[in-house]
Design an enzyme around this catalytic site. Structure first.
Site, PDB file in Angstrom:
ATOM      1  N   LYS A  42       0.820  -1.197   0.000  1.00 54.36           N
ATOM      2  CA  LYS A  42       0.000   0.000   0.000  1.00 54.36           C
ATOM      3  C   LYS A  42       0.863   1.260   0.000  1.00 54.36           C
ATOM      4  CE  LYS A  42      -2.971  -2.472   3.197  1.00 54.36           C
ATOM      5  NZ  LYS A  42      -3.306  -2.566   4.630  1.00 54.36           N
ATOM      6  N   GLY A  43       2.116   1.099   0.420  1.00 54.86           N
ATOM      7  CA  GLY A  43       2.958   2.263   0.690  1.00 54.86           C
ATOM      8  C   GLY A  43       3.103   3.249  -0.455  1.00 54.86           C
ATOM      9  N   GLU A  98       7.847   2.581  -5.965  1.00 55.37           N
ATOM     10  CA  GLU A  98       7.915   2.240  -4.539  1.00 55.37           C
ATOM     11  C   GLU A  98       7.999   3.500  -3.688  1.00 55.37           C
ATOM     12  OE1 GLU A  98       7.348   0.370  -2.324  1.00 55.37           O
ATOM     13  OE2 GLU A  98       8.124  -1.661  -2.489  1.00 55.37           O
ATOM     14  N   ASP A  99       7.571   3.390  -2.453  1.00 56.76           N
ATOM     15  CA  ASP A  99       7.716   4.517  -1.525  1.00 56.76           C
ATOM     16  C   ASP A  99       9.098   4.509  -0.889  1.00 56.76           C
ATOM     17  OD1 ASP A  99       6.819   2.125  -0.362  1.00 56.76           O
ATOM     18  OD2 ASP A  99       6.119   3.126   1.439  1.00 56.76           O
ATOM     19  N   ASP A 102      14.377  -0.467   1.502  1.00 52.54           N
ATOM     20  CA  ASP A 102      15.060  -0.637   2.782  1.00 52.54           C
ATOM     21  C   ASP A 102      16.062  -1.791   2.619  1.00 52.54           C
ATOM     22  OD1 ASP A 102      15.699  -0.556   5.446  1.00 52.54           O
ATOM     23  OD2 ASP A 102      13.661  -0.686   6.183  1.00 52.54           O
ATOM     24  N   PHE A 151      13.162   5.553  11.696  1.00 56.09           N
ATOM     25  CA  PHE A 151      11.855   5.001  11.352  1.00 56.09           C
ATOM     26  C   PHE A 151      10.974   6.104  10.786  1.00 56.09           C
ATOM     27  CE2 PHE A 151       9.799   0.946  11.505  1.00 56.09           C
ATOM     28  CZ  PHE A 151       8.529   1.295  11.076  1.00 56.09           C
ATOM     29  N   VAL A 152      10.851   6.114   9.455  1.00 57.59           N
ATOM     30  CA  VAL A 152      10.104   7.172   8.791  1.00 57.59           C
ATOM     31  C   VAL A 152       8.693   6.717   8.426  1.00 57.59           C
ATOM     32  CG1 VAL A 152      12.080   8.464   7.925  1.00 57.59           C
ATOM     33  CG2 VAL A 152      11.197   6.547   6.586  1.00 57.59           C
ATOM     34  N   ARG A 164      -0.052   6.590   7.458  1.00 54.54           N
ATOM     35  CA  ARG A 164       0.091   6.687   5.998  1.00 54.54           C
ATOM     36  C   ARG A 164      -0.437   8.010   5.478  1.00 54.54           C
ATOM     37  NH1 ARG A 164       1.346   1.464   4.036  1.00 54.54           N
ATOM     38  NH2 ARG A 164       0.318  -0.255   5.114  1.00 54.54           N
TER      39      ARG A 164
HETATM   40  C1  PRP Z   1       7.387  -1.468   2.902  1.00 56.90           C
HETATM   41  C2  PRP Z   1       7.676  -0.410   1.857  1.00 56.90           C
HETATM   42  C3  PRP Z   1       8.351  -1.186   0.766  1.00 56.90           C
HETATM   43  C4  PRP Z   1       9.122  -2.248   1.511  1.00 56.90           C
HETATM   44  C5  PRP Z   1      10.565  -1.853   1.629  1.00 56.90           C
HETATM   45  O1  PRP Z   1       6.220  -2.180   2.530  1.00 56.90           O
HETATM   46  O2  PRP Z   1       6.459   0.167   1.400  1.00 56.90           O
HETATM   47  O3  PRP Z   1       7.404  -1.796  -0.081  1.00 56.90           O
HETATM   48  O4  PRP Z   1       8.539  -2.316   2.844  1.00 56.90           O
HETATM   49  O5  PRP Z   1      11.272  -2.751   2.448  1.00 56.90           O
HETATM   50  P1  PRP Z   1      12.371  -3.761   1.916  1.00 56.90           P
HETATM   51  O6  PRP Z   1      13.242  -3.014   0.953  1.00 56.90           O
HETATM   52  O7  PRP Z   1      13.107  -4.154   3.171  1.00 56.90           O
HETATM   53  O8  PRP Z   1      11.689  -4.916   1.276  1.00 56.90           O
HETATM   54  P2  PRP Z   1       5.443  -3.139   3.541  1.00 56.90           P
HETATM   55  O9  PRP Z   1       5.905  -4.541   3.339  1.00 56.90           O
HETATM   56  O10 PRP Z   1       5.539  -2.593   4.925  1.00 56.90           O
HETATM   57  O11 PRP Z   1       3.931  -3.061   3.037  1.00 56.90           O
HETATM   58  P3  PRP Z   1       3.070  -1.727   2.854  1.00 56.90           P
HETATM   59  O12 PRP Z   1       3.601  -1.036   1.640  1.00 56.90           O
HETATM   60  O13 PRP Z   1       1.683  -2.200   2.658  1.00 56.90           O
HETATM   61  O14 PRP Z   1       3.259  -0.899   4.092  1.00 56.90           O
HETATM   62 MG    MG Z   2       4.497  -1.197   5.689  1.00 57.74          MG
HETATM   63 MN    MN Z   3       5.353  -1.367   0.543  1.00 57.13          MN
END
Ligand code: PRP
Ligand code: MG
Ligand code: MN
Length: 178
Positions: A42-43, A98-99, A102, A151-152, A164
């Site tokens: 969803k990010g 992507e948002d 990490d 933690f952003v 969000r």
């Molecule tokens: C978060 C973020 C990226 C991913 C990055 O998504 O939106 O998609 O983690 O992390 P990584 O590089 O360590 O894989 P999340 O899995 O929390 O789902 P969300 O987007 O629904 O919050």
């Molecule tokens: Mg997430």
């Molecule tokens: Mn995500």
């Protein structure tokens, strides 16, 4: 400012300006290619919908939901597909939005999947890059901001599904997730 936020890292205005800049670059890059722009839910929802409105070229959109974090602050390392694409990617120029990157696990899994489905090209645009915590070798093709290892949240990024809807990127107070 939200009471759980320690500081605003990237303001609403700074985000808007960066999105405009990226939209211009990507419009030039993808002119005449009818790209398939993929939002990783969803990010990336806010970034994707703002970004495509700054791309003044024909394009198509699709949505994918994957999750590696759940309610934890640590990546589990396991990527689950919660919702797959509706569109066939074979022969398409795919731009993954992507948002944040990490560990890189989510995207390396996705890029792999899209290549196996025979996309003509696969590129990544991320609003935020947190290179300090990378566990796989992955660099975004386009990036908005490099952020420190904090933690952003906000503008799509959550902690346990909250925050969000903040219009800016902020740093969460440690006591909130400790
Ligand atoms: C978060 C973020 C990226 C991913 C990055 O998504 O939106 O998609 O983690 O992390 P990584 O590089 O360590 O894989 P999340 O899995 O929390 O789902 P969300 O987007 O629904 O919050
Ligand atoms: Mg997430
Ligand atoms: Mn995500």
């Amino acid at each position: 400012m939200d009471q759980d936020i320690k500081e605003v890292l990237i303001s609403e205005e700074a985000i808007r300006e960066k999105v405009r800049e990226l939209g211009e670059i990507l419009s030039a890059e993808y002119a005449g290619k009818n790209p398939l722009v993929i939002c990783v839910l969803k990010g990336a929802a806010f970034f994707m919908t703002d970004l495509v409105r700054q791309m003044n070229i024909p394009l198509e959109m699709d949505f994918m939901a994957v999750s590696s974090y759940g309610a934890s602050t640590q990546s589990s390392g396991v990527v689950r597909i919660l919702k797959d694409l509706d569109t066939a990617v074979e022969g398409r120029h795919v731009l993954v939005v992507e948002d944040i990157i990490d560990s890189g696990l989510t995207l390396s899994y996705l890029i792999d999947l899209l290549k196996r489905r025979n996309a003509a090209s696969v590129k990544v645009v991320t609003l935020l890059d947190k290179p300090h915590r990378r566990t796989v070798d992955l660099k975004p093709d386009y990036c908005g901001f490099v952020v420190p290892d904090a933690f952003v949240v906000g503008y799509g990024l959550d902690y346990a599904e909250k925050y969000r809807n903040l219009p800016y990127i902020g740093v969460l107070k440690p006591e909130v997730y400790r």
